[in-house]
Design an enzyme around this catalytic site. Structure first.
Site, PDB file in Angstrom:
ATOM      1  CG  HIS A   6       8.427   4.040 -18.184  1.00 44.11           C
ATOM      2  ND1 HIS A   6       8.226   3.202 -17.105  1.00 44.11           N
ATOM      3  CD2 HIS A   6       9.678   4.539 -18.030  1.00 44.11           C
ATOM      4  CE1 HIS A   6       9.302   3.203 -16.332  1.00 44.11           C
ATOM      5  NE2 HIS A   6      10.196   4.014 -16.882  1.00 44.11           N
ATOM      6  CG  ASP A 102       5.490   1.526 -15.596  1.00 36.60           C
ATOM      7  OD1 ASP A 102       6.363   0.967 -14.911  1.00 36.60           O
ATOM      8  OD2 ASP A 102       5.742   2.225 -16.598  1.00 36.60           O
TER       9      ASP A 102
END
Length: 458
Positions: A6, A102
């Site tokens: 990520h 996210d």
């Protein structure tokens, strides 16, 4: 979300936003921020952090993801709310235009909107896996549980002709037949929640995943496909120290003569699996560069070193490699990978054929697309013996058809990210979208400020 994959993807997005003239704040967990002090971050990027709620000595490994998730959704979310409130009340700083959160953290979108800050979601995985997660309610209804079986899956629209139960996203452990992993259900619920954000951003290209994007779009308020971001907006921040010496080692080898092996930042394998991988790689006769993290194999480091030493001069092992540089190197002939989305995109952009051995989550469906849809590599999921490793790697190294398709995809992706390409145009549209959010907020600052929520760890 505090994981290496990520971090990579989010940093490429920050680089793109900085290039567009925005001010960007990158939000980490405190644990990760301390590990990223050596990172080559884009100039002008402001770093902030919040606690993840776990003690410093917590392993934060793949087998403790449930603990990390629970802590992030409690301690982490409360700290995030407090930080966002303080940023909003800071009269000396430019006002917040938006949050880009996210897509696996629905609380980050909800809290921002509650506080009057527009929120976008950025999912760092593939569109095909995103669609599979959106389809989880249908999969549950049909009883199509992720399981190592070849039964065809009907519950993911558009994939009925090639998707099998073994290709569905999985948790770390094996799902029992007839049961759906609670962790996957929670992830699916969080992913569907992105429909409440102002827009969803995906690091993919329409040329790769157009059908999946078309089926996701009706569930979102807006959708932007802007990848592969690293091809035009590269940035680096590793939680491990990269061993650059492997590049000089590659220099000493002929074109397309080396197998690059990396199963990513989370995969763990047994000593038996390590032994089969090693024997299979040695049997190919090709030199190989293998990334073996210290926490990856369930055995002692001395055992690993002795085993690799026996493989001879054709083996080079590092704890972490500068992967994008490795994949660009002329000596690399194929990539034995876990099929994580960053690795898949990086190999695709360089035209390197893949052999995929997925570990969990979206990697399962990515590997199926590599092998059955794009046909730029081979899918080796659920299999790990030396003969299969040897055969698949040799085929990927020697197949002109695989190399030709991989090269064609790389050429198309170059067009996608170039001016006028589909991904470049969607990035321009995203920049305009954010500027419209700015114009809807009364601000006195000359510059827009974008707070990008990338909460990371290893």
């Amino acid at each position: 979300w505090p994981l290496q994959g990520h971090i990579n993807c989010m940093l490429h997005l920050t680089a793109a936003l900085l290039d567009a003239g925005f001010r960007v704040t990158f939000l980490h967990t405190e644990h990760n921020l301390s590990r990223l002090a050596r990172a080559a971050l884009p100039p002008g990027l402001r770093l902030l952090s919040v606690p993840d709620g776990l003690p410093d000595d917590h392993p934060r490994s793949v087998r403790s993801l449930k603990e990390l998730t629970e802590s992030m959704f409690t301690t982490g979310s409360a700290a995030y709310r407090a930080l966002l409130l303080s940023l909003r009340s800071d009269s000396d700083a430019p006002p917040l235009t938006c949050v880009i959160a996210d897509g696996i953290m629905p609380f980050a979108v909800d809290i921002a909107e509650e506080l009057g800050v527009p929120a976008l979601a950025f999912r760092t995985a593939s569109a095909c896996s995103y669609l599979a997660y959106l389809s989880v309610p249908t999969l549950v209804e049909l009883g199509e549980v992720p399981f190592p079986a070849d039964d065809p899956v009907r519950g993911v629209p558009g994939m009925e002709g090639f998707l099998r139960r073994r290709d569905l996203p999985r948790g770390v452990g094996r799902s029992e037949d007839g049961a759906f992993d609670p962790m996957l259900l929670a992830i699916a619920e969080g992913i569907a929640h992105a429909g409440k954000a102002r827009a969803l951003i995906l690091n993919t290209a329409a040329s790769m995943e157009g059908p999946a994007l078309a089926r996701i779009a009706p569930h979102m308020r807006d959708l932007f496909a802007i990848g592969p971001l690293h091809a035009e907006h590269d940035a680096a921040a590793s939680l491990w120290s990269e061993d650059d010496s492997c590049m000089a080692w590659l220099d000493g080898h002929g074109d397309r003569s080396v197998v690059y092996v990396s199963l990513g930042s989370l995969a763990v394998i047994s000593h038996e699996q390590f032994t089969e991988f090693l024997a299979g790689l040695v049997a190919t006769g090709y030199a190989f560069l293998w990334v073996l993290r210290p926490d990856m194999v369930k055995t002692t480091g001395s055992v690993l070193r002795e085993a690799v030493k026996e493989a001879g001069s054709k083996a080079r092992v590092v704890e972490w490699a500068p992967q994008r540089g490795v994949l660009r190197h002329r000596a690399v002939g194929c990539f034995l990978t876990h099929g994580g989305w960053n690795s898949t995109l990086e190999a695709a952009a360089e035209g390197v054929p893949m052999v995929c051995w997925p570990f969990f989550a979206d990697q399962q469906i990515n590997s199926r697309f590599v092998g059955a849809v794009w046909r730029t590599g081979l899918d080796m999921k659920d299999l790990c013996n030396r003969a299969i490793v040897q055969g698949k790697v040799r085929e990927a190294m020697e197949s002109g058809e695989l190399r030709g398709r991989a090269h064609a995809m790389a050429q198309q992706l170059k067009l996608d990210v170039a001016v006028g390409g589909s991904s470049s145009s969607d990035l321009e549209r995203l920049v305009g979208f954010i500027r419209e959010l700015r114009s809807s907020i009364v601000i006195s600052s000359k510059y827009a400020s974008v707070t990008s929520l990338f909460l990371h760890h290893h």
